[in-house]
Write a protein that holds these residues in place. Structure first.
Motif, PDB file in Angstrom:
ATOM      1  N   ALA A  37      -1.570 -17.136 -28.139  1.00  0.00           N
ATOM      2  CA  ALA A  37      -3.444 -16.840 -27.894  1.00  0.00           C
ATOM      3  C   ALA A  37      -3.888 -16.323 -27.139  1.00  0.00           C
ATOM      4  O   ALA A  37      -4.382 -14.953 -27.532  1.00  0.00           O
ATOM      5  N   TRP A  38      -2.972 -15.792 -25.503  1.00  0.00           N
ATOM      6  CA  TRP A  38      -3.246 -14.748 -25.189  1.00  0.00           C
ATOM      7  C   TRP A  38      -3.413 -13.567 -25.306  1.00  0.00           C
ATOM      8  O   TRP A  38      -4.325 -12.713 -24.909  1.00  0.00           O
ATOM      9  N   PHE A  39      -2.833 -13.428 -26.149  1.00  0.00           N
ATOM     10  CA  PHE A  39      -2.022 -11.756 -26.540  1.00  0.00           C
ATOM     11  C   PHE A  39      -2.823 -11.672 -28.014  1.00  0.00           C
ATOM     12  O   PHE A  39      -3.992 -10.514 -27.856  1.00  0.00           O
ATOM     13  N   LEU A  40      -3.594 -12.768 -28.629  1.00  0.00           N
ATOM     14  CA  LEU A  40      -5.087 -12.502 -29.786  1.00  0.00           C
ATOM     15  C   LEU A  40      -6.004 -12.180 -28.903  1.00  0.00           C
ATOM     16  O   LEU A  40      -5.918 -11.100 -29.523  1.00  0.00           O
ATOM     17  N   ILE A  41      -5.947 -13.122 -28.229  1.00  0.00           N
ATOM     18  CA  ILE A  41      -7.163 -12.774 -27.019  1.00  0.00           C
ATOM     19  C   ILE A  41      -7.362 -10.938 -27.079  1.00  0.00           C
ATOM     20  O   ILE A  41      -8.302 -10.370 -27.074  1.00  0.00           O
ATOM     21  N   SER A  42      -6.497 -10.864 -26.458  1.00  0.00           N
ATOM     22  CA  SER A  42      -6.369  -9.496 -25.553  1.00  0.00           C
ATOM     23  C   SER A  42      -6.915  -8.010 -26.611  1.00  0.00           C
ATOM     24  O   SER A  42      -7.280  -6.859 -25.748  1.00  0.00           O
ATOM     25  N   LEU A  43      -6.240  -8.719 -27.946  1.00  0.00           N
ATOM     26  CA  LEU A  43      -6.567  -7.402 -28.721  1.00  0.00           C
ATOM     27  C   LEU A  43      -7.977  -7.566 -29.144  1.00  0.00           C
ATOM     28  O   LEU A  43      -8.892  -6.624 -29.624  1.00  0.00           O
ATOM     29  N   GLN A  44      -8.690  -8.666 -28.931  1.00  0.00           N
ATOM     30  CA  GLN A  44     -10.929  -8.348 -29.453  1.00  0.00           C
ATOM     31  C   GLN A  44     -11.264  -8.173 -28.587  1.00  0.00           C
ATOM     32  O   GLN A  44     -12.162  -8.435 -27.887  1.00  0.00           O
TER      33      GLN A  44
END
Length: 469
Positions: A37-44
């Protein structure tokens, strides 16, 4: 949070979520799921603090239901009081709530990693070709999408946080104070806290009513608004955290000074940017003028035009805006590498500057969060933080306005009349392409209700198409 309290915090969860893990590590959710989840957030994490807070609000509070709105606001209020990028500190805090120390480390690291790597590449491209037009166009398409995301976040946060006309007034006053009077950010926060405390003293039912109606009618979050984190604050624990944090922060600077000399550009950058990390109250914009002046005029690491280009790159890449200091250090160390090759010097300077800029954020959260958690049940302090919550809505709205002006217009000017002053766009410099992509982003976000990553991808493709076509 004890194991029983963790279980009590779960009322109902979305169907696609994995049940809570209550092992000895006190993980509220499985660690791998959190990392993903944090990885996906980091892309945004585009659009500065306004966009980054919007992403976490939408993902953590509204979609995944991992944390309640009051807990999210409480954590954000604390982060707003600290120097440094508040959005990254908020990620560290929530990561710590979900998965303890390792959760905070992962959340905070992933939050800055994509932006750091992107800016490293763009810095190298700039050195080689002095032109980042295609890449800038790609990210310029993302900026209008961020506008739509931020607009959505401001509306949702306002609906959930401004639960009484008094706090609506605080939010409006904070926006006006920042946008028209240029009041320093710490002053705005202090006054908002005083208003919240005063309201609690004179009309306690106002604050109590607001706290009771902070939900949105959806499933209860995994971390309830009432449950305490399991970590117990103590002087012994704080001492260990402080010792490890200071060593982690300063050992690389000491090593550079020892092996490359105290007069090297690397030692100078390590010391200078360590200092700026401690004075960035109110976001990066508050300290960038000081950084630009010293980097250009005192140290001659880059030219004024290059500082502007670096800021543009930092605004359009993911991660905190303060990441522009990495671009500054990259160019400065490339041009004065000492005993190293230019490329090795540039890489060392950029990485060291990034390290001393963001490591203090972890120290502030791990040191203070256990104490801040206990303050949530202190009614007077909670009321003061409720006032800050209202002011934060105005702060985010002001940041969104700033971001909109610089996304849709090429130039702005300072308007002043008596005590009033404001940055206004020059109408003739409006970008039809940016307006068109913004309109498309608004339709995708509010009408079609597309997922955020899809909106960002489509807008990035539109931005790139403007160069290719």
């Amino acid at each position: 949070m004890t194991q029983d309290a963790s279980q009590d915090a779960i009322r109902s969860t979305p169907d696609d979520e994995v049940p809570v893990n209550t092992d000895v590590r006190q993980d509220v959710i499985p660690f791998r799921q959190a990392v993903r989840a944090w990885f996906l957030i980091s892309l945004q994490t585009f659009g500065g603090p306004a966009g980054q807070i919007a992403v976490m609000q939408r993902t953590l509070v509204e979609e995944k239901r991992w944390i309640g709105q009051q807990r999210f606001n409480h954590a954000l209020n604390y982060c707003m009081l600290l120097p440094g990028p508040e959005a990254q500190q908020l990620a560290i805090y929530v990561g710590w709530l979900l998965n303890g120390t390792r959760g905070g480390l992962v959340a905070g690291t992933l939050f800055v990693l994509p932006g750091m790597l992107a800016l490293l590449v763009l810095s190298a491209v700039y050195i080689l070709w002095q032109d980042t037009t295609p890449v800038t166009a790609l990210f310029a398409g993302i900026a209008p999408a961020v506008l739509a995301i931020v607009a959505q976040a401001v509306i949702r946060v306002a609906k959930r946080s401004l639960i009484h006309p008094v706090f609506v007034a605080v939010a409006v006053a904070a926006f006006v104070a920042l946008a028209l009077f240029g009041v320093p950010f710490p002053v705005v926060v202090a006054v908002a806290a005083l208003v919240g405390w005063t309201v609690h003293r004179l009309a306690p039912h106002v604050v109590k009513s607001g706290n009771e109606h902070g939900g949105d009618g959806g499933p209860a979050p995994l971390i309830s608004d009432d449950a305490l984190h399991h970590a117990q604050p103590s002087w012994r624990s704080a001492g260990k955290i402080l010792a490890v944090g200071l060593a982690t922060w300063w050992v690389p600077v000491a090593a550079v000074a020892l092996f490359l000399g105290t007069d090297s550009v690397f030692t100078t950058q390590g010391l200078f940017f360590s200092g700026t990390a401690l004075v960035t109250f109110g976001g990066a914009y508050a300290v960038l003028a000081f950084v630009a002046q010293r980097a250009v005029e005192t140290y001659a690491w880059l030219t004024p035009g290059e500082m502007v280009r670096g800021l543009a790159l930092a605004e359009t890449t993911p991660g905190p805006l303060i990441m522009v200091v990495q671009f500054v250090a990259f160019l400065g160390a490339y041009r004065d590498p000492g005993a190293l090759t230019p490329w090795a010097g540039a890489l060392l300077g950029a990485l060291l500057t990034t390290w001393v800029t963001f490591v203090p954020c972890f120290l502030f959260i791990f040191l203070g969060a256990p104490y801040v958690e206990r303050l949530r049940h202190n009614t007077a302090i909670s009321a003061a933080l409720t006032g800050i919550t209202a002011a934060v809505v105005g702060v985010i709205a002001n940041l969104a306005l700033y971001f909109a002006e610089h996304t849709l217009f090429a130039k702005t000017f300072t308007w002043a009349w008596g005590p009033f002053s404001a940055q206004l766009p020059e109408p003739q410099t409006v970008s039809p392409i940016a307006l068109g992509i913004t309109a498309a982003a608004l339709v995708m976000t509010f009408v079609l209700r597309w997922p955020m990553l899809r909106v960002l991808a489509v807008c990035a493709a539109l931005g790139l198409a403007t160069v290719l076509l």
